[in-house]
Design a protein around this motif. Structure first.
Motif, PDB file in Angstrom:
ATOM      1  N   ARG A 201     -14.574  13.770 -20.344  1.00  0.00           N
ATOM      2  CA  ARG A 201     -15.188  14.790 -21.197  1.00  0.00           C
ATOM      3  C   ARG A 201     -15.818  15.905 -20.386  1.00  0.00           C
ATOM      4  O   ARG A 201     -15.934  17.042 -20.858  1.00  0.00           O
ATOM      5  CB  ARG A 201     -16.251  14.159 -22.102  1.00  0.00           C
ATOM      6  N   GLU A 234     -10.456  18.542 -25.448  1.00  0.00           N
ATOM      7  CA  GLU A 234     -11.671  19.302 -25.747  1.00  0.00           C
ATOM      8  C   GLU A 234     -12.256  19.914 -24.478  1.00  0.00           C
ATOM      9  O   GLU A 234     -12.718  21.058 -24.487  1.00  0.00           O
ATOM     10  CB  GLU A 234     -12.689  18.397 -26.434  1.00  0.00           C
ATOM     11  N   ALA A 235     -12.251  19.150 -23.388  1.00  0.00           N
ATOM     12  CA  ALA A 235     -12.776  19.676 -22.121  1.00  0.00           C
ATOM     13  C   ALA A 235     -11.927  20.845 -21.629  1.00  0.00           C
ATOM     14  O   ALA A 235     -12.451  21.845 -21.125  1.00  0.00           O
ATOM     15  CB  ALA A 235     -12.808  18.557 -21.078  1.00  0.00           C
ATOM     16  N   LYS A 236     -10.625  20.721 -21.784  1.00  0.00           N
ATOM     17  CA  LYS A 236      -9.726  21.793 -21.350  1.00  0.00           C
ATOM     18  C   LYS A 236      -9.915  23.038 -22.205  1.00  0.00           C
ATOM     19  O   LYS A 236      -9.950  24.174 -21.692  1.00  0.00           O
ATOM     20  CB  LYS A 236      -8.281  21.296 -21.426  1.00  0.00           C
ATOM     21  N   HIS A 237     -10.060  22.826 -23.518  1.00  0.00           N
ATOM     22  CA  HIS A 237     -10.246  23.963 -24.423  1.00  0.00           C
ATOM     23  C   HIS A 237     -11.544  24.708 -24.141  1.00  0.00           C
ATOM     24  O   HIS A 237     -11.597  25.942 -24.200  1.00  0.00           O
ATOM     25  CB  HIS A 237     -10.232  23.459 -25.873  1.00  0.00           C
ATOM     26  N   SER A 238     -12.600  23.938 -23.819  1.00  0.00           N
ATOM     27  CA  SER A 238     -13.909  24.557 -23.554  1.00  0.00           C
ATOM     28  C   SER A 238     -14.068  24.943 -22.081  1.00  0.00           C
ATOM     29  O   SER A 238     -15.128  25.415 -21.687  1.00  0.00           O
ATOM     30  CB  SER A 238     -15.026  23.618 -23.966  1.00  0.00           C
ATOM     31  N   ARG A 239     -13.027  24.747 -21.274  1.00  0.00           N
ATOM     32  CA  ARG A 239     -13.028  25.077 -19.850  1.00  0.00           C
ATOM     33  C   ARG A 239     -14.235  24.441 -19.145  1.00  0.00           C
ATOM     34  O   ARG A 239     -15.057  25.100 -18.519  1.00  0.00           O
ATOM     35  CB  ARG A 239     -13.005  26.596 -19.633  1.00  0.00           C
ATOM     36  N   THR A 240     -14.312  23.135 -19.295  1.00  0.00           N
ATOM     37  CA  THR A 240     -15.393  22.360 -18.702  1.00  0.00           C
ATOM     38  C   THR A 240     -14.957  21.777 -17.372  1.00  0.00           C
ATOM     39  O   THR A 240     -13.812  21.324 -17.223  1.00  0.00           O
ATOM     40  CB  THR A 240     -15.815  21.204 -19.636  1.00  0.00           C
ATOM     41  N   ALA A 244     -12.380  24.879 -15.578  1.00  0.00           N
ATOM     42  CA  ALA A 244     -12.914  26.245 -15.522  1.00  0.00           C
ATOM     43  C   ALA A 244     -12.377  27.027 -14.330  1.00  0.00           C
ATOM     44  O   ALA A 244     -12.582  28.234 -14.224  1.00  0.00           O
ATOM     45  CB  ALA A 244     -14.442  26.216 -15.460  1.00  0.00           C
TER      46      ALA A 244
END
Length: 245
Positions: A201, A234-240, A244
């Motif tokens: 995550r 979700e992590a990829k979409h939010s560039r976490t 990033a």
């Protein structure tokens, strides 16, 4: 007529000797029979194999810890839980995002997380490094090392700051002889957080599918993989985290 001087045979003595020999023979035969019968009734104890699990990792050797077993050699559970009060992170040059050395009630050992892989601080195997670079679309080795340092800092800071428990089958990773495990950290809210899920995550680990079900809460390997893939998306979409870069 004069009586003969030839001695008479003592029939009573002969009979006594014969009876004694017969009784002795009977006793010997009876003792042999009882011994054979007792041996036949003796249960054959099963051979206890000092191995743990199949299909993932390498079985532990006879000298390694194993899951407690019953009198017939069967494991008492799928996993052994090493309690938070007995688990403590140990300093080691090989500590990183997905592997660490810890002192436990079963001794001090090196552990590696099920289901995930992070970049190795010491570069690791070339093939493994390339997998991480390709997975996160990193530009070069410098970015790889930055991601490795971020993952190591994330994991080791949590293990130093929070109570944690290790859940393991005592099977070893084929690559570095570490015991594969799940780690659960105190989340500060009365619950426990799975470290493998937390790393995914946070965008710091790639998913490495395996056959092991999630023990807490009990979830099948297939369902857990879907959960991890959702967390990763979700992590990829939010560039976490590494996403990033």
């Amino acid at each position: 007529m004069a009586e003969s001087d030839e001695p008479r045979e003592d029939h009573s003595t002969t009979s006594t000797v014969t009876v004694t020999l017969v009784i002795l023979a009977v006793v010997i035969v009876l003792a042999w029979y009882l011994k054979r019968r007792a041996a036949a009734r003796q249960p054959v104890l099963p051979k206890v194999e000092q191995t743990v699990g199949t299909g993932t990792g390498v079985p532990a050797t006879a000298a390694d810890p194993t899951i407690p077993r019953d009198a017939e050699g069967r494991p008492l559970s799928d996993y052994q839980i090493l309690t938070p009060g007995g688990c403590r992170l140990m300093d080691d040059p090989g500590n990183g995002g997905d592997a660490f050395k810890a002192s436990t009630p079963q001794g001090t050992h090196r552990f590696r997380l099920y289901w995930v892989r992070t970049a190795a601080v010491n570069a690791g195997e070339p093939g493994s490094a390339r997998d991480v670079i390709d997975h996160f679309a990193l530009r070069d080795e410098n970015e790889l090392q930055e991601v490795a340092k971020d993952a190591a800092k994330f994991t080791l800071s949590l293990l130093r700051a929070r109570p944690f428990r290790i859940v393991t089958r005592w099977e070893k990773d084929a690559g570095d002889d570490a015991f594969l495990c799940f780690v659960y950290l105190d989340n500060g809210e009365g619950g426990w957080q799975n470290l493998s899920s937390w790393l995914v995550r946070s965008g710091l680990a790639m998913i490495v599918p395996c056959e092991r079900d999630l023990p807490e809460p009990k979830v099948s390997a297939a369902e857990y993989q879907r959960q991890l893939e959702t967390d990763e998306a979700e992590a990829k979409h939010s560039r976490t985290g590494a996403w990033a870069r």
